[in-house]
Design an enzyme around this catalytic site. Sequence first.
Site, short mmCIF file in Angstrom:
data_model
loop_
_atom_site.label_atom_id
_atom_site.label_comp_id
_atom_site.label_asym_id
_atom_site.label_seq_id
_atom_site.Cartn_x
_atom_site.Cartn_y
_atom_site.Cartn_z
N GLY A 159 36.40 9.52 -2.68
CA GLY A 159 35.26 9.75 -3.58
C GLY A 159 34.35 10.79 -2.95
O GLY A 159 33.37 10.45 -2.30
N GLY B 59 31.97 12.83 -3.76
CA GLY B 59 30.75 13.28 -4.41
C GLY B 59 29.67 13.46 -3.35
O GLY B 59 29.97 13.65 -2.16
N ALA B 60 28.42 13.37 -3.78
CA ALA B 60 27.31 13.64 -2.87
C ALA B 60 27.32 12.72 -1.66
O ALA B 60 27.17 13.16 -0.52
CB ALA B 60 25.99 13.53 -3.63
N GLY C 166 29.82 10.76 -0.43
CA GLY C 166 31.03 10.86 0.37
C GLY C 166 31.03 12.09 1.26
O GLY C 166 31.34 12.02 2.45
N ASN D 107 27.23 1.17 -4.99
CA ASN D 107 25.99 0.52 -5.43
C ASN D 107 26.22 -0.88 -5.99
O ASN D 107 27.27 -1.16 -6.55
CB ASN D 107 25.36 1.34 -6.57
CG ASN D 107 24.45 2.42 -6.03
OD1 ASN D 107 23.77 2.24 -5.03
ND2 ASN D 107 24.45 3.56 -6.71
N LYS E 30 18.50 -4.32 -2.04
CA LYS E 30 18.50 -2.99 -2.64
C LYS E 30 18.29 -3.07 -4.15
O LYS E 30 17.66 -2.19 -4.76
CB LYS E 30 19.80 -2.24 -2.31
CG LYS E 30 19.66 -0.75 -2.60
CD LYS E 30 20.80 0.11 -2.10
CE LYS E 30 20.47 1.59 -2.40
NZ LYS E 30 21.67 2.43 -2.48
N ASN F 49 16.48 -0.96 -7.36
CA ASN F 49 17.36 -0.29 -8.33
C ASN F 49 17.29 -0.89 -9.73
O ASN F 49 17.33 -0.16 -10.72
CB ASN F 49 18.82 -0.32 -7.85
CG ASN F 49 19.11 0.66 -6.74
OD1 ASN F 49 19.84 0.36 -5.81
ND2 ASN F 49 18.50 1.85 -6.79
N SER G 239 19.48 7.71 -9.36
CA SER G 239 20.84 8.20 -9.58
C SER G 239 21.37 7.83 -10.97
O SER G 239 22.06 8.62 -11.61
CB SER G 239 21.77 7.64 -8.50
OG SER G 239 21.76 6.21 -8.53
#
Lengths: 307, 307
Positions: free
Chosen positions: A9, A11-12, A14, A105, A187, A191, A258
């Site tokens: 993965g 993306g940002a 990873g 997440n 967390k 969120n 996000s």
Amino acid sequence: MFKKIAIVGSGAIGIFYGMRLALAGAEVRFLLHRDLAAVRERGSLILRTEGGTTELRPAPVFGSTAEIGPVDLVIVTLKSTGNAELPRLLPPLLGRHTAILTLQNGLGSDEMLARLFGPERILGGLAYIASTRTGPGEVTCYQSEAITLGEFGRRPAARTRELAEQFTQAGVPTGIAENLEQARWEKLIWNVPFNGLAIAAGGVATDVLCADPRLRAEVRHLMREIQAAAARLGHILTDDFLQKRYDITPPMGAYRPSSLVDYLAGREVEIEPIWGEPLRRGEAAGAALPRLSLLYALIGRLVAARK
Amino acid sequence: MFKKIAIVGSGAIGIFYGMRLALAGAEVRFLLHRDLAAVRERGSLILRTEGGTTELRPAPVFGSTAEIGPVDLVIVTLKSTGNAELPRLLPPLLGRHTAILTLQNGLGSDEMLARLFGPERILGGLAYIASTRTGPGEVTCYQSEAITLGEFGRRPAARTRELAEQFTQAGVPTGIAENLEQARWEKLIWNVPFNGLAIAAGGVATDVLCADPRLRAEVRHLMREIQAAAARLGHILTDDFLQKRYDITPPMGAYRPSSLVDYLAGREVEIEPIWGEPLRRGEAAGAALPRLSLLYALIGRLVAARK
């Protein structure tokens, strides 16, 4: 030290953590899909932070996990809406002692990986980071970088401390959670309200939520629902903790969580791990979660309606 | 019989009921603002129903209440967001025995009129109608026409029955509420969830709310919150009543509640009478209204953001 590491993965999140570990000496291999050709042509991965721009060249990027082969540690940074791919993606990476760390997440990924590949392999982590993909194989990190690591269903062990030390040496401030599940609920305190209301209030940044007296009150009510659900599951989050999680928000300014970024970009939103699974687990444990229930229903519809 | 009647607020509701009463023989005078010049030029008010089109010619329309002068009955059909105009608009219409009937939505207008002009003048009514302004001084009615009348803070009296009879003679099926406040809560059982979720779920008609399992469940939860608030205030709405109010909805198809129509058209939305005031009264009476609270906060923000 975990020498061979695969990032599943890219993306940002990873690319950010993978590059940090690679630059500190680990042999990190990145699984890429959409960006593979562009990154191969350029020949590097790029990380931009306040401290400057770093390149990883040549880019250790791969189009399949079979090409990567067995590693010491798999870091799962797929968006969790792609978790159905994991049974296919991960097996080629797994040796007898390969550990799997999910930085995904919300709730659900730890358990899913444990069911698929055995609970003893699984570590979970929480990334407290604001980063975004600013191009193919290119990530910009705006603030924080910290992560918190824990073991799935167990207290921290030697390997937990080893990995935390490796991240810290790589420049990533890393804490250890005595209880991974509690850390995940901690967390969610932020969120659930902020990612959720940012979408449901019409696509607004956190400054709008904090400036509106009624929405600000709803943030706090949602935090208390999560607190109550967590308490039913044995995780005590104090009022003082809730207050601190709120207090970090106004200084963030017009921050787009996000989920809001995904929502506005027309991408999949991690609805189940952030709202659906906490709702189901909390209600199963006897908590009353009316605001979370309404928020979950609204977000489900709003996300579906974009298609 | 109320002979001289003034209609204050000549939108869809005002023109519809005013024309019905005028065609049955009352001397009805309409206060117009935006549409005055256009209606004067055409010379008539127009009502379209399944049964055909009716004209009222010449159109008894006026640009100020001073021109209308004292009447026997004032019917207030302004959108309640314009209630700040009432202290200025109504006095020229009031003789010693003039009654005032408000057909406005939700909670608050009865009390405001009672404070301004004396409680003994005030009747309240609930319009169960789907009608829309389809042109200047022109209204189309799609379904129902019924109203329910009651006295403010009193049981029905002789004039209540008289007025109900007058409406019925004019072709409007009219019921009498033993308790006006209870009748208002009964109407909120539908308006709070359906008008509210239609906006908050992204601007959708009622068929979408009924087809989505999670939103449908939220409709029922919101109904139960209103039921609980009403009970705290002494108004018992049965589960069977709630079920019936739900059951009328699926056959309505893709119906757009009035608040949604206002919202999408960029007009003011009756937020306080439908969500704000019920929330405040219910909470003051000790009811827990978490979903209403969240819905109220979201709608406030969504409506404000259009400007």
